[in-house]
Design a protein around this motif. Structure first.
Motif, mmCIF file in Angstrom:
data_model
loop_
_atom_site.group_PDB
_atom_site.id
_atom_site.type_symbol
_atom_site.label_atom_id
_atom_site.label_comp_id
_atom_site.label_asym_id
_atom_site.label_seq_id
_atom_site.Cartn_x
_atom_site.Cartn_y
_atom_site.Cartn_z
ATOM 1 N N ARG A 142 45.663 39.199 40.153
ATOM 2 C CA ARG A 142 45.464 40.179 39.077
ATOM 3 C C ARG A 142 46.723 41.029 38.975
ATOM 4 N NH1 ARG A 142 40.029 43.295 38.844
ATOM 5 N NH2 ARG A 142 39.522 41.519 37.511
ATOM 6 N N PRO A 143 47.434 40.955 37.857
ATOM 7 C CA PRO A 143 48.659 41.749 37.715
ATOM 8 C C PRO A 143 48.336 43.238 37.619
ATOM 9 C CG PRO A 143 48.108 40.665 35.651
ATOM 10 C CD PRO A 143 47.162 40.129 36.671
ATOM 11 N N PRO A 144 49.035 44.065 38.362
ATOM 12 C CA PRO A 144 48.818 45.512 38.244
ATOM 13 C C PRO A 144 48.964 45.968 36.800
ATOM 14 C CG PRO A 144 50.176 45.032 40.157
ATOM 15 C CD PRO A 144 50.016 43.742 39.416
ATOM 16 N N GLN A 160 45.553 34.102 36.500
ATOM 17 C CA GLN A 160 45.571 35.564 36.463
ATOM 18 C C GLN A 160 44.246 36.045 35.857
ATOM 19 O OE1 GLN A 160 49.832 37.103 35.495
ATOM 20 N NE2 GLN A 160 49.539 35.281 34.237
ATOM 21 N N ILE A 161 43.508 36.783 36.650
ATOM 22 C CA ILE A 161 42.179 37.240 36.233
ATOM 23 C C ILE A 161 42.263 38.700 35.820
ATOM 24 C CG2 ILE A 161 39.761 37.451 36.847
ATOM 25 C CD1 ILE A 161 40.808 34.574 36.853
ATOM 26 N N LEU A 231 40.870 26.539 35.366
ATOM 27 C CA LEU A 231 41.772 27.682 35.317
ATOM 28 C C LEU A 231 43.181 27.184 35.630
ATOM 29 C CD1 LEU A 231 39.737 30.449 37.209
ATOM 30 C CD2 LEU A 231 39.727 29.866 34.774
ATOM 31 N N ASP A 232 44.091 27.386 34.698
ATOM 32 C CA ASP A 232 45.460 26.893 34.857
ATOM 33 C C ASP A 232 46.331 27.912 35.579
ATOM 34 O OD1 ASP A 232 44.881 24.535 33.452
ATOM 35 O OD2 ASP A 232 45.270 25.523 31.522
ATOM 36 N N TYR A 237 42.874 35.106 32.154
ATOM 37 C CA TYR A 237 41.453 34.978 31.837
ATOM 38 C C TYR A 237 40.766 36.330 31.956
ATOM 39 C CZ TYR A 237 42.698 30.118 32.645
ATOM 40 O OH TYR A 237 43.327 28.892 32.595
ATOM 41 N N THR A 238 39.880 36.608 31.009
ATOM 42 C CA THR A 238 39.169 37.891 31.025
ATOM 43 C C THR A 238 37.658 37.746 31.196
ATOM 44 O OG1 THR A 238 38.959 37.893 28.610
ATOM 45 C CG2 THR A 238 40.915 38.959 29.555
ATOM 46 N N GLU A 239 37.120 36.576 30.857
ATOM 47 C CA GLU A 239 35.681 36.357 30.975
ATOM 48 C C GLU A 239 35.388 34.869 30.890
ATOM 49 O OE1 GLU A 239 33.715 38.222 27.690
ATOM 50 O OE2 GLU A 239 35.148 37.451 26.239
#
Length: 249
Positions: A142-144, A160-161, A231-232, A237-239
């Protein structure tokens, strides 16, 4: 003869002791707890929701784990590598109780402002710290600040979630607002963002869990939520149910 008999008895005692010691070693090896694997979930059919906690581990994280355990719920912890060494027992506990450990960078820097090499270093150091503490290597990032782009995604090399609900707990630091956001805003297949470093958030967790249960949600980890969806690496991705990865440009 008496001397020989005594020697023989001593040998038998030593052998029994050695056997008992070997048995104790074997029992200890068997007793070493192992991380709970992700459950098989059909989140297309089940009303799944992923609660996520950022920026820990911290002084309140163990309380969150206690409340999750009492509720029979699972969550995902996006941790800062620089914090892991101060709370190794808490990090170790996470996968043992079915939670997911995940990467939130080493220092909470804005990844878009770093070179690709620096991004890779932030990710790598955090991977190593979490693996060392928990025995499990994270599989998502998860990017800050949610700040990312195509270059960062390539350097990260993992999905990246982000999130579908931002509780804004970091801003208002208010228990009632946390409960309202955590219970009323989530929808099926969503990802909810909280921070386990803020006391008002942690105080709100039991009521949030109870409210979500009342709404019929099954609380799952990120991996459990997305296990039916590809998931690549570098994708954003958000949901659950997005048509494809969204990569910021």
């Amino acid at each position: 003869m008496a001397v020989l008999a005594a020697a023989g008895c001593t040998g038998q005692v030593d052998e029994r002791r050695a056997g008992a010691a070997r048995q104790q070693v074997a029992l200890k090896k068997k007793a070493v707890p192992k991380p709970l694997p992700p459950r098989r979930m059909d989140c297309a059919a089940v009303k799944c929701l992923a609660l996520t906690f950022d920026d820990g581990p911290g002084e309140y994280t163990a309380r969150v784990l206690d409340d999750l355990r009492k509720a029979g719920a699972r969550a995902t912890f996006y941790m800062l590598g620089q914090n892991v060494g101060s709370h190794p027992d808490v990090v170790r506990r996470m996968p043992l109780e079915g939670h997911e450990v995940a990467n939130h960078s080493w220092s909470h820097a804005d990844m878009t402002g770093l070179s690709s090499g620096a991004v890779r270093s932030e990710v790598r150091r955090t991977q190593e710290a979490i693996k060392r503490a928990s025995g499990v290597a994270p599989t998502s990032f998860r990017p800050p600040y949610g700040s990312t782009d195509a270059r960062v995604g390539k350097a990260v090399g993992m999905p990246q979630i982000l999130w579908s609900v931002d509780s804004l707990d970091w801003l208002h630091r208010n228990v009632r607002k946390n409960v309202r956001a955590g219970v009323s805003e989530p929808e099926k297949g969503g990802v909810v963002l909280f921070h386990d470093i803020h006391k008002p958030t942690v105080t709100a967790v039991p009521e949030i869990l109870a409210g979500l249960k009342k709404r019929g949600f099954t609380l799952v980890t990120v991996t459990e939520l997305f296990q039916g969806q590809r998931l690549d690496p570098g994708g954003r991705y958000t949901e659950l149910g997005e048509k494809g990865p969204t990569v910021a440009q």
